[in-house]
Design a protein around this motif. Structure first.
Motif, short mmCIF file in Angstrom:
data_model
loop_
_atom_site.label_atom_id
_atom_site.label_comp_id
_atom_site.label_asym_id
_atom_site.label_seq_id
_atom_site.Cartn_x
_atom_site.Cartn_y
_atom_site.Cartn_z
N UNK A 35 30.36 -41.46 7.98
CA UNK A 35 29.22 -40.63 7.55
C UNK A 35 28.02 -41.51 7.22
N UNK A 36 28.27 -42.63 6.55
CA UNK A 36 27.18 -43.55 6.19
C UNK A 36 26.55 -44.17 7.44
N UNK A 37 27.37 -44.52 8.43
CA UNK A 37 26.84 -45.08 9.68
C UNK A 37 25.98 -44.05 10.39
N UNK A 38 26.47 -42.82 10.46
CA UNK A 38 25.72 -41.75 11.13
C UNK A 38 24.38 -41.50 10.43
N UNK A 39 24.39 -41.58 9.10
CA UNK A 39 23.18 -41.34 8.32
C UNK A 39 22.19 -42.49 8.46
N UNK A 40 22.69 -43.73 8.45
CA UNK A 40 21.81 -44.90 8.36
C UNK A 40 21.43 -45.50 9.69
N UNK A 41 22.27 -45.34 10.71
CA UNK A 41 22.05 -46.07 11.95
C UNK A 41 21.82 -45.21 13.19
N UNK A 42 22.01 -43.88 13.05
CA UNK A 42 21.94 -43.02 14.23
C UNK A 42 20.95 -41.88 13.98
N UNK A 43 20.06 -41.68 14.93
CA UNK A 43 19.17 -40.54 14.91
C UNK A 43 19.62 -39.55 15.97
N UNK A 76 7.67 -30.12 7.82
CA UNK A 76 7.60 -31.28 6.93
C UNK A 76 8.85 -31.38 6.06
N UNK A 77 9.28 -30.26 5.50
CA UNK A 77 10.44 -30.27 4.60
C UNK A 77 11.73 -30.60 5.34
N UNK A 78 11.83 -30.16 6.60
CA UNK A 78 13.00 -30.51 7.39
C UNK A 78 13.13 -32.02 7.56
N UNK A 79 12.01 -32.69 7.70
CA UNK A 79 12.04 -34.15 7.83
C UNK A 79 12.34 -34.80 6.49
N UNK A 80 11.79 -34.26 5.43
CA UNK A 80 12.01 -34.84 4.12
C UNK A 80 13.46 -34.68 3.65
N UNK A 81 14.14 -33.62 4.12
CA UNK A 81 15.56 -33.48 3.82
C UNK A 81 16.35 -34.66 4.39
N UNK A 82 16.01 -35.07 5.62
CA UNK A 82 16.66 -36.23 6.22
C UNK A 82 16.39 -37.49 5.40
N UNK A 83 15.18 -37.63 4.89
CA UNK A 83 14.85 -38.76 4.03
C UNK A 83 15.70 -38.73 2.75
N UNK A 84 15.87 -37.55 2.19
CA UNK A 84 16.60 -37.39 0.93
C UNK A 84 18.03 -37.91 1.05
N UNK A 85 18.69 -37.60 2.16
CA UNK A 85 20.07 -38.02 2.33
C UNK A 85 20.19 -39.51 2.64
N UNK A 86 19.08 -40.12 3.07
CA UNK A 86 19.10 -41.56 3.37
C UNK A 86 18.68 -42.38 2.16
N UNK A 87 17.56 -42.01 1.54
CA UNK A 87 17.04 -42.78 0.40
C UNK A 87 16.32 -41.85 -0.56
N UNK A 88 15.02 -41.62 -0.29
CA UNK A 88 14.26 -40.68 -1.10
C UNK A 88 13.11 -40.12 -0.27
N UNK A 143 13.82 -39.98 13.82
CA UNK A 143 13.20 -41.30 13.69
C UNK A 143 12.91 -41.71 12.25
N UNK A 144 12.93 -40.74 11.33
CA UNK A 144 12.37 -40.98 10.00
C UNK A 144 13.10 -42.08 9.23
N UNK A 145 14.37 -42.30 9.52
CA UNK A 145 15.13 -43.32 8.80
C UNK A 145 15.33 -44.59 9.62
N UNK A 146 14.51 -44.78 10.66
CA UNK A 146 14.51 -45.99 11.47
C UNK A 146 15.91 -46.34 11.99
N UNK A 147 16.51 -45.45 12.78
CA UNK A 147 17.88 -45.68 13.24
C UNK A 147 17.97 -46.80 14.28
#
Length: 233
Positions: free
Chosen positions: A76-84, A99-111, A151-155
């Motif tokens: 799960x961590x690999x999918x979150x941090x390394x894969x878009x 905008x909020x849909x993208x920010x949700x992805x940010x929330x699960x990765x960092x903030x 792309x938001x979490x730089x996979x």
């Protein structure tokens, strides 16, 4: 440098062998297309690369990490941090804005970072649609939100499963243009598609048949070659 290595990947569902001893390497910055007829193993392979399924046998090495050694939480961590991930069906939260849909992805990765999320939407030409709900966006616009979200979490790797399957020709070309720019910037992309016109955009294409790599082409797939391979595979 290889970003992804598949070493003897096999996937069994009872007596059905969905994948049979797949060996594949993907270089960092490469754009690979995966084609094949229904039942050839495309979706199964994508799910294994995307850490959504574990193979029956074999190893997947992503960005230097052997995924076969990881528990479910680690995958799960690999999918979150390394894969878009970019899906055919979009999978946007219907009651959240673009905008909020993208920010949700940010929330699960960092903030969440609104300025960064807006910049991601601007990159795909949708900054002015940031406050719109998915129901207020066209299919092409929703898919571009999905790309921005991926792309938001730089996979390390972007996986796109039939990313143009629900789009008309104009929106298909627009989305593929975004992928082309991402590829030029050095992003690693794997696209599963049934459409030879989409596969032609990639620099390399493999064709699956009966769970095996039946053929591959450098510099994309020519329509006639792929059609012939798939018919025979």
């Amino acid at each position: 440098m290889n970003i992804l290595e598949l070493r003897g990947i096999t996937m069994d569902y009872g007596t059905v062998k969905a994948l049979d001893n797949i060996h594949l390497t993907v270089k960092q910055g490469e754009w690979l297309a995966i084609m094949g007829p229904s039942g050839s193993g495309k979706t199964t392979l994508m799910n294994i690369i995307g850490c959504m399924d574990k193979p029956s046998n074999g190893a997947v090495v992503l960005d230097g990490v052997d995924l076969s050694t990881l528990p479910a939480k680690g995958l799960t961590a690999i999918r979150r941090d390394k894969i878009g991930l970019v899906f055919q069906q979009f999978h946007l939260v219907p009651y959240l804005t673009a905008l909020e849909n993208i920010m949700v992805a940010q929330y699960y990765h960092s903030m969440p970072d609104e300025a960064e999320a807006l910049a991601a939407l601007e990159r795909v030409g949708l900054k002015e649609r940031a406050r719109h709900l998915p129901s207020q966006l066209s299919g092409g616009e929703q898919q571009r939100v999905c790309i921005a979200r991926a792309l938001i979490n730089y996979p390390a790797l972007i996986l796109a499963d039939e990313p143009t399957g629900n789009l008309d020709e104009a929106n298909q070309n627009l989305v593929l243009g975004i992928f082309r720019e991402l590829h030029r910037e050095g992003h690693t992309i794997i696209t599963v598609t049934h459409d030879p016109a989409v596969a032609e955009r990639a620099e390399r294409c493999i064709v699956l048949g009966h769970g095996r790599i039946a053929d591959q082409r450098q510099n994309g797939c020519r329509t006639g070659e792929v059609a012939c391979t798939c018919a025979n595979g």
